[in-house]
Write a protein that holds these residues in place. Structure first.
Motif, mmCIF file in Angstrom:
data_model
loop_
_atom_site.group_PDB
_atom_site.id
_atom_site.type_symbol
_atom_site.label_atom_id
_atom_site.label_comp_id
_atom_site.label_asym_id
_atom_site.label_seq_id
_atom_site.Cartn_x
_atom_site.Cartn_y
_atom_site.Cartn_z
ATOM 1 N N ALA A 277 5.575 53.184 -50.769
ATOM 2 C CA ALA A 277 5.372 52.322 -49.606
ATOM 3 C C ALA A 277 6.496 52.498 -48.589
ATOM 4 C CB ALA A 277 5.268 50.867 -50.047
ATOM 5 N N ALA A 278 7.727 52.602 -49.095
ATOM 6 C CA ALA A 278 8.866 52.811 -48.196
ATOM 7 C C ALA A 278 8.793 54.183 -47.524
ATOM 8 C CB ALA A 278 10.173 52.666 -48.973
ATOM 9 N N ILE B 91 15.859 57.121 -50.960
ATOM 10 C CA ILE B 91 14.581 57.424 -51.607
ATOM 11 C C ILE B 91 14.808 58.304 -52.832
ATOM 12 C CG2 ILE B 91 12.437 58.750 -51.349
ATOM 13 C CD1 ILE B 91 12.291 57.716 -48.462
ATOM 14 N N ALA B 92 15.624 59.336 -52.664
ATOM 15 C CA ALA B 92 15.921 60.234 -53.784
ATOM 16 C C ALA B 92 16.600 59.477 -54.923
ATOM 17 C CB ALA B 92 16.804 61.385 -53.304
ATOM 18 N N THR B 93 17.537 58.596 -54.583
ATOM 19 C CA THR B 93 18.224 57.805 -55.610
ATOM 20 C C THR B 93 17.255 56.890 -56.343
ATOM 21 O OG1 THR B 93 20.271 57.840 -54.310
ATOM 22 C CG2 THR B 93 20.080 56.143 -56.007
ATOM 23 N N ALA B 94 16.365 56.251 -55.573
ATOM 24 C CA ALA B 94 15.394 55.332 -56.173
ATOM 25 C C ALA B 94 14.435 56.076 -57.097
ATOM 26 C CB ALA B 94 14.626 54.608 -55.071
ATOM 27 N N LYS B 95 14.001 57.257 -56.685
ATOM 28 C CA LYS B 95 13.093 58.039 -57.529
ATOM 29 C C LYS B 95 13.765 58.432 -58.838
ATOM 30 C CE LYS B 95 9.994 60.010 -54.041
ATOM 31 N NZ LYS B 95 9.541 61.246 -53.364
ATOM 32 N N ALA B 96 15.023 58.818 -58.745
ATOM 33 C CA ALA B 96 15.745 59.195 -59.975
ATOM 34 C C ALA B 96 15.899 57.992 -60.902
ATOM 35 C CB ALA B 96 17.102 59.765 -59.597
ATOM 36 N N ARG B 97 16.191 56.843 -60.314
ATOM 37 C CA ARG B 97 16.378 55.632 -61.122
ATOM 38 C C ARG B 97 15.071 55.205 -61.784
ATOM 39 N NH1 ARG B 97 17.573 52.608 -57.343
ATOM 40 N NH2 ARG B 97 15.674 51.400 -57.136
ATOM 41 N N VAL B 98 13.978 55.170 -61.013
ATOM 42 C CA VAL B 98 12.685 54.770 -61.564
ATOM 43 C C VAL B 98 12.204 55.775 -62.583
ATOM 44 C CG1 VAL B 98 10.252 54.393 -60.989
ATOM 45 C CG2 VAL B 98 12.039 53.430 -59.526
ATOM 46 N N GLY B 99 12.481 57.054 -62.331
ATOM 47 C CA GLY B 99 12.085 58.100 -63.277
ATOM 48 C C GLY B 99 12.766 57.945 -64.614
ATOM 49 N N ARG B 100 14.027 57.558 -64.603
ATOM 50 C CA ARG B 100 14.760 57.365 -65.859
ATOM 51 C C ARG B 100 14.176 56.191 -66.653
ATOM 52 N NH1 ARG B 100 19.289 58.425 -62.575
ATOM 53 N NH2 ARG B 100 19.716 56.184 -62.390
ATOM 54 N N ALA C 116 15.870 50.325 -40.737
ATOM 55 C CA ALA C 116 16.541 51.169 -41.720
ATOM 56 C C ALA C 116 17.206 50.319 -42.799
ATOM 57 C CB ALA C 116 17.574 52.057 -41.029
ATOM 58 N N ASP C 117 17.884 49.252 -42.396
ATOM 59 C CA ASP C 117 18.529 48.372 -43.365
ATOM 60 C C ASP C 117 17.503 47.748 -44.306
ATOM 61 O OD1 ASP C 117 20.954 48.932 -42.216
ATOM 62 O OD2 ASP C 117 21.039 47.094 -41.017
ATOM 63 N N ASP C 118 16.362 47.368 -43.740
ATOM 64 C CA ASP C 118 15.309 46.752 -44.542
ATOM 65 C C ASP C 118 14.754 47.744 -45.565
ATOM 66 O OD1 ASP C 118 13.320 44.621 -45.111
ATOM 67 O OD2 ASP C 118 11.913 46.066 -44.268
ATOM 68 N N LEU C 119 14.498 48.970 -45.123
ATOM 69 C CA LEU C 119 13.965 49.986 -46.028
ATOM 70 C C LEU C 119 14.957 50.304 -47.151
ATOM 71 C CD1 LEU C 119 12.240 52.519 -43.598
ATOM 72 C CD2 LEU C 119 11.134 51.008 -45.237
ATOM 73 N N ILE C 120 16.219 50.427 -46.804
ATOM 74 C CA ILE C 120 17.235 50.734 -47.813
ATOM 75 C C ILE C 120 17.334 49.597 -48.833
ATOM 76 C CG2 ILE C 120 19.732 51.011 -48.158
ATOM 77 C CD1 ILE C 120 19.754 52.592 -45.510
ATOM 78 N N ALA C 121 17.276 48.360 -48.349
ATOM 79 C CA ALA C 121 17.337 47.214 -49.264
ATOM 80 C C ALA C 121 16.135 47.206 -50.204
ATOM 81 C CB ALA C 121 17.396 45.914 -48.459
ATOM 82 N N ARG C 122 14.962 47.526 -49.677
ATOM 83 C CA ARG C 122 13.760 47.561 -50.501
ATOM 84 C C ARG C 122 13.829 48.679 -51.538
ATOM 85 N NH1 ARG C 122 9.314 47.939 -46.033
ATOM 86 N NH2 ARG C 122 8.058 48.611 -47.821
ATOM 87 N N LEU C 123 14.376 49.802 -51.134
ATOM 88 C CA LEU C 123 14.498 50.931 -52.062
ATOM 89 C C LEU C 123 15.494 50.616 -53.180
ATOM 90 C CD1 LEU C 123 14.424 53.775 -49.415
ATOM 91 C CD2 LEU C 123 12.797 53.533 -51.299
ATOM 92 N N LYS C 124 16.538 49.888 -52.852
ATOM 93 C CA LYS C 124 17.505 49.503 -53.881
ATOM 94 C C LYS C 124 16.877 48.564 -54.906
ATOM 95 C CE LYS C 124 21.729 50.023 -51.101
ATOM 96 N NZ LYS C 124 22.312 51.083 -51.946
ATOM 97 N N ARG C 125 15.872 47.781 -54.466
ATOM 98 C CA ARG C 125 15.200 46.846 -55.375
ATOM 99 C C ARG C 125 13.993 47.467 -56.071
ATOM 100 N NH1 ARG C 125 15.400 43.555 -50.700
ATOM 101 N NH2 ARG C 125 13.137 43.743 -50.542
ATOM 102 N N ALA C 126 13.591 48.663 -55.654
ATOM 103 C CA ALA C 126 12.363 49.280 -56.169
ATOM 104 C C ALA C 126 12.412 49.423 -57.681
ATOM 105 C CB ALA C 126 12.144 50.639 -55.515
ATOM 106 N N GLU C 127 11.303 49.012 -58.306
ATOM 107 C CA GLU C 127 11.208 49.103 -59.762
ATOM 108 C C GLU C 127 10.095 50.031 -60.220
ATOM 109 O OE1 GLU C 127 10.827 45.216 -61.313
ATOM 110 O OE2 GLU C 127 12.836 44.570 -60.719
ATOM 111 N N ILE C 128 9.138 50.306 -59.330
ATOM 112 C CA ILE C 128 8.044 51.206 -59.666
ATOM 113 C C ILE C 128 7.878 52.223 -58.548
ATOM 114 C CG2 ILE C 128 6.817 49.493 -61.071
ATOM 115 C CD1 ILE C 128 4.947 49.054 -58.716
ATOM 116 N N LEU C 129 7.159 53.295 -58.860
ATOM 117 C CA LEU C 129 6.978 54.369 -57.882
ATOM 118 C C LEU C 129 6.232 53.879 -56.647
ATOM 119 C CD1 LEU C 129 7.427 57.338 -57.271
ATOM 120 C CD2 LEU C 129 5.270 57.851 -58.434
ATOM 121 N N GLY C 130 5.314 52.908 -56.833
ATOM 122 C CA GLY C 130 4.558 52.390 -55.693
ATOM 123 C C GLY C 130 5.460 51.775 -54.634
#
Length: 356
Positions: free
Chosen positions: A321-322, A345-354, A303-317
């Motif tokens: 993957a997460a 995930i929801a936060t990352a999608k909103a950020r990447v969408g913006r 869970a910690d790993d997935l959250i860290a990856r989502l915080k770094r996510a820059e593209i929808l891909g």
């Protein structure tokens, strides 16, 4: 008396299963062309795919929709299903009965990249000059020096000499600037990876331990390497992880049930992570490969790993993957951790969408 002429129409000849698959594969040419990289022709990919199917008759009897989904995934990865770069493997999927009906089991197909395919993707990325992995045995001369000038020396005995039992494995990656990154795991560390696998006592871990060890150390090394998104997706694809973690030398039940809606086209069983594999190139899943034997600690670390990856996510891909990785472990993970990841995930999608 008039004579009546009775004519009968000849029933159309029913195609053999292999011919039906060949026809359907031919209809996918445009789709495959869009998915495949330029250096892999559609004709070659189709020929290799048909050879793989014809040499494994069980694939013809498996769920057809999952078969073509697996073929599409192979094309998207730019790898051939030749049992070297990757393979089409069969697993048994549990379909949960509804309205009091009994659960059913179907044979489905999963695409699984192999060691050679992963290394090929890494080399083609242009970010890494080379990468290799080897198993170390008792009779080998092996020295791993740490410090400012880290190095590995590995000298196997003469050909034909018994090497003894495996005692560890290592992987070395050379970056474009010549800098080398190394990862070494002893036998105990590799066995701890095996211990958290539900099928650690049979399947690939039992029949192809050496290949599993190589894959495990490559996956651990990959976390320290610069990689493009598509290469990272192949190495850390959750479907691949689940297939590696649930590998079996025989077709076996998958751990997570599908609903019957999946068979009606509302879900994709090839992408839900409930997989098992019959293949010597299996590797251990990322969620458990560094987190020890305690399942609770492993899930928390995942869970910690997935959250860290989502915080770094820059593209929808990256987010997709997460999401797939979470899907592969959702049922086994505590509800509070799932909620945290879903929120991220929801936060990352909103950020990447913006940004888009």
């Amino acid at each position: 008396m008039a004579t009546q002429l009775v004519t009968t129409e000849e029933a159309p000849r029913q195609l053999a299963p292999a011919d039906r698959v060949r026809n359907d594969l031919g209809k996918m040419a445009d789709q495959l062309k869009m998915a495949l990289p330029s250096h892999v022709s559609v004709d070659k990919f189709q020929r290799v795919t048909m050879t793989a199917i014809q040499t494994d008759p069980d694939l013809l009897n498996a769920d057809r929709r999952s078969l073509f989904a697996a073929i599409t995934r192979a094309a998207q990865d730019g790898l051939l299903p030749d049992k070297r770069e990757g393979a089409l493997v069969i697993f048994t999927n549990k379909v949960k009965g509804q309205n009091g009906e009994r659960d059913q089991y179907i044979k489905a197909v999963q695409w699984m990249p192999m060691v050679a395919g992963i290394l090929k993707k890494v080399r083609q990325s242009g970010e890494i000059a080379g990468i290799s992995a080897h198993v170390v045995y008792e009779a080998d001369d092996f020295v791993h020096r740490l410090g400012d000038d880290e190095s590995i020396e590995h000298n196997p005995p003469a050909l034909g000499t018994a090497r003894g039992k495996p005692i560890g494995a290592y992987a070395v990656a050379t970056l474009k600037d010549g800098f080398k990154i190394r990862e070494v795991m002893d036998y105990g560390q590799i066995e701890r990876v095996r211990a958290v696998s539900k099928t650690g006592q049979y399947g690939p871990w039992k029949d192809w331990w050496d290949e599993m060890a190589r894959k495990t150390v490559i996956r651990r090394l990959s976390k320290r390497l610069p990689m493009s998104t598509d290469v990272e997706a192949v190495i850390n694809d959750p479907a691949t992880e689940a297939a590696f973690a649930e590998g079996s030398a025989a077709v076996m039940a998958a751990p997570q049930p599908l609903t019957s809606a999946a068979l009606l086209g509302h879900a994709d069983p090839a992408n839900d992570g409930t997989l098992a594999a019959d293949n010597p190139a299996a590797t251990e899943g990322r969620p458990d490969d560094e987190y020890g034997e305690d399942t609770g600690d492993a899930r928390r670390a995942l869970a910690d790993d997935l959250i860290a990856r989502l915080k770094r996510a820059e593209i929808l891909g990256d987010i997709t993957a997460a999401e797939r990785e979470l899907a592969a472990h959702r049922d086994a993970m505590p509800a509070e951790l799932v909620e945290l990841i879903d929120a991220e995930i929801a936060t990352a999608k909103a950020r990447v969408g913006r940004k888009a």
